[in-house]
Design a protein around this motif. Structure first.
Motif, PDB file in Angstrom:
ATOM      1  N   ALA A 169      19.801  -2.186  -3.011  1.00 52.12           N
ATOM      2  CA  ALA A 169      18.974  -2.382  -1.823  1.00 52.12           C
ATOM      3  C   ALA A 169      19.864  -2.265  -0.600  1.00 52.12           C
ATOM      4  O   ALA A 169      21.015  -2.705  -0.608  1.00 52.12           O
ATOM      5  CB  ALA A 169      18.285  -3.739  -1.860  1.00 52.12           C
ATOM      6  N   ARG A 170      19.319  -1.673   0.450  1.00 49.61           N
ATOM      7  CA  ARG A 170      20.079  -1.611   1.705  1.00 49.61           C
ATOM      8  C   ARG A 170      19.143  -1.886   2.870  1.00 49.61           C
ATOM      9  O   ARG A 170      17.950  -1.536   2.847  1.00 49.61           O
ATOM     10  CB  ARG A 170      20.762  -0.261   1.865  1.00 49.61           C
ATOM     11  N   ALA A 171      19.702  -2.537   3.859  1.00 45.94           N
ATOM     12  CA  ALA A 171      18.932  -2.868   5.049  1.00 45.94           C
ATOM     13  C   ALA A 171      18.658  -1.605   5.847  1.00 45.94           C
ATOM     14  O   ALA A 171      19.575  -0.838   6.149  1.00 45.94           O
ATOM     15  CB  ALA A 171      19.687  -3.883   5.890  1.00 45.94           C
ATOM     16  N   GLU A 172      17.384  -1.369   6.155  1.00 44.82           N
ATOM     17  CA  GLU A 172      16.951  -0.260   7.009  1.00 44.82           C
ATOM     18  C   GLU A 172      15.897  -0.812   7.945  1.00 44.82           C
ATOM     19  O   GLU A 172      14.816  -1.218   7.503  1.00 44.82           O
ATOM     20  CB  GLU A 172      16.370   0.888   6.179  1.00 44.82           C
ATOM     21  N   ALA A 173      16.196  -0.859   9.224  1.00 41.95           N
ATOM     22  CA  ALA A 173      15.265  -1.447  10.188  1.00 41.95           C
ATOM     23  C   ALA A 173      13.865  -0.867   9.981  1.00 41.95           C
ATOM     24  O   ALA A 173      13.708   0.349   9.809  1.00 41.95           O
ATOM     25  CB  ALA A 173      15.752  -1.178  11.602  1.00 41.95           C
ATOM     26  N   PRO A 174      12.850  -1.723   9.916  1.00 43.01           N
ATOM     27  CA  PRO A 174      12.912  -3.169  10.193  1.00 43.01           C
ATOM     28  C   PRO A 174      13.029  -4.034   8.934  1.00 43.01           C
ATOM     29  O   PRO A 174      12.700  -5.214   8.981  1.00 43.01           O
ATOM     30  CB  PRO A 174      11.557  -3.423  10.864  1.00 43.01           C
ATOM     31  N   GLY A 175      13.460  -3.473   7.824  1.00 41.81           N
ATOM     32  CA  GLY A 175      13.508  -4.257   6.592  1.00 41.81           C
ATOM     33  C   GLY A 175      14.496  -3.698   5.591  1.00 41.81           C
ATOM     34  O   GLY A 175      15.666  -3.504   5.896  1.00 41.81           O
ATOM     35  N   TRP A 176      13.997  -3.410   4.386  1.00 40.73           N
ATOM     36  CA  TRP A 176      14.856  -3.000   3.278  1.00 40.73           C
ATOM     37  C   TRP A 176      14.282  -1.778   2.574  1.00 40.73           C
ATOM     38  O   TRP A 176      13.056  -1.640   2.439  1.00 40.73           O
ATOM     39  CB  TRP A 176      14.944  -4.118   2.233  1.00 40.73           C
ATOM     40  N   ARG A 177      15.172  -0.926   2.071  1.00 46.14           N
ATOM     41  CA  ARG A 177      14.810   0.100   1.108  1.00 46.14           C
ATOM     42  C   ARG A 177      15.427  -0.327  -0.220  1.00 46.14           C
ATOM     43  O   ARG A 177      16.644  -0.563  -0.318  1.00 46.14           O
ATOM     44  CB  ARG A 177      15.338   1.471   1.497  1.00 46.14           C
ATOM     45  N   ILE A 178      14.591  -0.433  -1.247  1.00 50.43           N
ATOM     46  CA  ILE A 178      15.034  -0.907  -2.559  1.00 50.43           C
ATOM     47  C   ILE A 178      14.870   0.215  -3.563  1.00 50.43           C
ATOM     48  O   ILE A 178      13.786   0.800  -3.696  1.00 50.43           O
ATOM     49  CB  ILE A 178      14.216  -2.135  -3.013  1.00 50.43           C
ATOM     50  N   GLU A 179      15.943   0.498  -4.270  1.00 51.43           N
ATOM     51  CA  GLU A 179      15.875   1.436  -5.381  1.00 51.43           C
ATOM     52  C   GLU A 179      15.631   0.629  -6.655  1.00 51.43           C
ATOM     53  O   GLU A 179      16.397  -0.278  -6.980  1.00 51.43           O
ATOM     54  CB  GLU A 179      17.176   2.223  -5.511  1.00 51.43           C
ATOM     55  N   THR A 180      14.541   0.935  -7.333  1.00 51.92           N
ATOM     56  CA  THR A 180      14.213   0.244  -8.570  1.00 51.92           C
ATOM     57  C   THR A 180      14.175   1.245  -9.714  1.00 51.92           C
ATOM     58  O   THR A 180      14.126   2.463  -9.498  1.00 51.92           O
ATOM     59  CB  THR A 180      12.846  -0.483  -8.489  1.00 51.92           C
ATOM     60  N   SER A 181      14.164   0.729 -10.920  1.00 52.08           N
ATOM     61  CA  SER A 181      14.088   1.607 -12.094  1.00 52.08           C
ATOM     62  C   SER A 181      12.725   2.271 -12.213  1.00 52.08           C
ATOM     63  O   SER A 181      12.541   3.147 -13.062  1.00 52.08           O
ATOM     64  CB  SER A 181      14.403   0.810 -13.360  1.00 52.08           C
ATOM     65  N   ARG A 182      11.780   1.889 -11.357  1.00 52.82           N
ATOM     66  CA  ARG A 182      10.464   2.540 -11.323  1.00 52.82           C
ATOM     67  C   ARG A 182      10.237   3.289 -10.016  1.00 52.82           C
ATOM     68  O   ARG A 182       9.115   3.661  -9.705  1.00 52.82           O
ATOM     69  CB  ARG A 182       9.364   1.507 -11.547  1.00 52.82           C
ATOM     70  N   GLY A 183      11.303   3.486  -9.258  1.00 52.64           N
ATOM     71  CA  GLY A 183      11.180   4.232  -8.017  1.00 52.64           C
ATOM     72  C   GLY A 183      11.452   3.372  -6.802  1.00 52.64           C
ATOM     73  O   GLY A 183      11.550   2.142  -6.891  1.00 52.64           O
ATOM     74  N   PRO A 184      11.561   3.997  -5.620  1.00 54.40           N
ATOM     75  CA  PRO A 184      11.917   3.255  -4.407  1.00 54.40           C
ATOM     76  C   PRO A 184      10.723   2.521  -3.805  1.00 54.40           C
ATOM     77  O   PRO A 184       9.579   2.948  -3.927  1.00 54.40           O
ATOM     78  CB  PRO A 184      12.412   4.354  -3.474  1.00 54.40           C
ATOM     79  N   VAL A 185      11.026   1.412  -3.149  1.00 52.99           N
ATOM     80  CA  VAL A 185      10.033   0.664  -2.376  1.00 52.99           C
ATOM     81  C   VAL A 185      10.689   0.212  -1.079  1.00 52.99           C
ATOM     82  O   VAL A 185      11.922   0.116  -0.986  1.00 52.99           O
ATOM     83  CB  VAL A 185       9.479  -0.569  -3.137  1.00 52.99           C
ATOM     84  N   CYS A 186       9.888  -0.085  -0.094  1.00 54.06           N
ATOM     85  CA  CYS A 186      10.356  -0.661   1.159  1.00 54.06           C
ATOM     86  C   CYS A 186       9.660  -1.991   1.385  1.00 54.06           C
ATOM     87  O   CYS A 186       8.504  -2.190   0.982  1.00 54.06           O
ATOM     88  CB  CYS A 186      10.070   0.272   2.334  1.00 54.06           C
ATOM     89  N   CYS A 187      10.368  -2.908   2.030  1.00 60.88           N
ATOM     90  CA  CYS A 187       9.781  -4.220   2.312  1.00 60.88           C
ATOM     91  C   CYS A 187      10.479  -4.838   3.506  1.00 60.88           C
ATOM     92  O   CYS A 187      11.543  -4.385   3.944  1.00 60.88           O
ATOM     93  CB  CYS A 187       9.893  -5.151   1.099  1.00 60.88           C
ATOM     94  N   GLY A 188       9.893  -5.914   4.005  1.00 60.52           N
ATOM     95  CA  GLY A 188      10.496  -6.644   5.108  1.00 60.52           C
ATOM     96  C   GLY A 188      11.401  -7.766   4.655  1.00 60.52           C
ATOM     97  O   GLY A 188      12.328  -8.155   5.368  1.00 60.52           O
TER      98      GLY A 188
END
Length: 367
Positions: A169-188
């Motif tokens: 996971a890495r911080a990307e304004a305004p939240g996070w980009r998460i790499e998961t074993s089922r694909g990427p997601v973004c969240c705050g």
């Protein structure tokens, strides 16, 4: 790219309980690395609610959780999660200082009664002459509690992804980009409810770990046909050398109270710990053991000061710790979830936990 307000890492009791509250007001995803939620610590609990268990740092959370477990909102669950048990803390004559310390530590907080232990546990060996009765102890229906939280989470619109690990996971304004074993997601907001993997999840997110250490606890299920009654109390050694409790007629769950450091893993019982458990059990009661029916181990994860860790990371915005519950995460789950929800939402503590102080649990104390 899938967008969520909050991603909770871990679908055990911690993640499920907090998610059940958060999903009412936000779009929430629980990432669970196993094919079923609750596979690790939640599914291996010895399943009791005891106010002194875990010490003074844990007791306020346990005590506040009691009424919520005993009388849940009917919309959440239609009956109590608790059933009668009691605890008998036992010791030998030389353990009198430990008895006195227990009584002093919880004076005015938990009802404890010095007793003669022999009448309460027929077959207790005669050198166990010291007893303290904790009548408030109850058994917990752990599976029902966990499933009730997951149902509430789903009913509120929460999503649960199984066999889905947080890879990075890495911080990307305004939240996070998460790499998961089922694909990427973004969240705050990322909530770290990963139990034994909590520090590893922090590292994968670029967050400094706080020293959460998994410790292996071994449990054996014994066949003891001579056990006088399945209604006997949980028996806990004042020296923390063992505890055991009846689990139906002629059956006992027993642990040598081991705490061996372990990497995060699918924990397995060590034969030495099993042998120690049997030796300590046979030194306490004269009930013949006919067989070992089952044995297992789980990981109890502790912060350096052994208090739970609930709150925002002091250095990384948008990263929330909900971990380090030790072996007490089941019995404290209702109060901890309400506390976590209040800290995340910025709302006042609800009346059920109005007396709790969040300060001892905040992660900043460990930096």
């Amino acid at each position: 790219m899938t967008l969520f307000d909050i991603v909770i890492v871990g679908g055990g009791m911690a993640g499920a309980s907090l998610g059940a509250h958060l999903a009412a007001d936000a779009r929430v995803l629980i990432l669970e690395m196993e094919a079923q939620p609750g596979y690790h610590a939640t599914g291996r609990s010895v399943a009791f609610w005891e106010e002194t268990y875990g010490g003074p740092a844990v007791q306020p959370l346990t005590t506040a959780s009691g009424p919520l477990l005993e009388s849940p909102d009917p919309a959440f669950h239609d009956r109590s999660f608790l059933s009668p048990r009691r605890t008998l803390h036992v010791g030998r004559a030389e353990d009198a200082p430990l008895r006195d310390a227990l009584l002093a530590r919880f004076a005015g907080k938990v009802v404890l009664e010095p007793v003669d232990p022999a009448p309460l546990v027929p077959g207790l060996r005669p050198d166990w002459t010291i007893g303290v009765l904790e009548a408030s102890c109850r058994d917990i229906d752990v599976a029902a509690l966990h499933q009730a939280y997951l149902r509430r989470f789903a009913a509120a619109g929460g999503e649960l992804w199984l066999s889905a690990s947080l890879l990075a996971a890495r911080a990307e304004a305004p939240g996070w980009r998460i790499e998961t074993s089922r694909g990427p997601v973004c969240c705050g907001l990322i909530v770290n409810a990963a139990g034994a993997w909590a520090d590893e999840v922090a590292r994968r997110s670029g967050v400094a770990p706080i020293g959460i250490t998994p410790l292996r606890r071994t449990v054996v299920q014994l066949g003891v046909p001579a056990m006088p009654s399945p209604d006997l109390p949980l028996v806990m050694d004042l020296r923390a050398g063992f505890y055991f409790k009846p689990e139906g007629p002629g059956r006992v769950w027993l642990t040598p109270h081991d705490e061996d450091p372990s990497p995060p893993c699918d924990a397995a019982p060590e034969e030495l710990a099993v042998a120690q458990a049997l030796a300590r059990f046979e030194a306490a009661v004269d009930w013949p053991v006919t067989r070992i029916e089952h044995k297992w181990a789980g990981l109890r994860s502790f912060a350096p000061d052994r208090a739970p860790v609930y709150g925002p990371d002091p250095d990384v915005p948008g990263f929330f710790w909900f971990a380090g519950q030790g072996g007490f995460g089941i019995q404290t789950a209702p109060a901890a979830a309400l506390l976590g929800h209040a800290l995340i939402s910025g709302s006042a503590l609800p009346s059920a936990i109005a007396g709790l102080d969040a300060e001892p649990y905040l992660p900043g104390r460990l930096r």
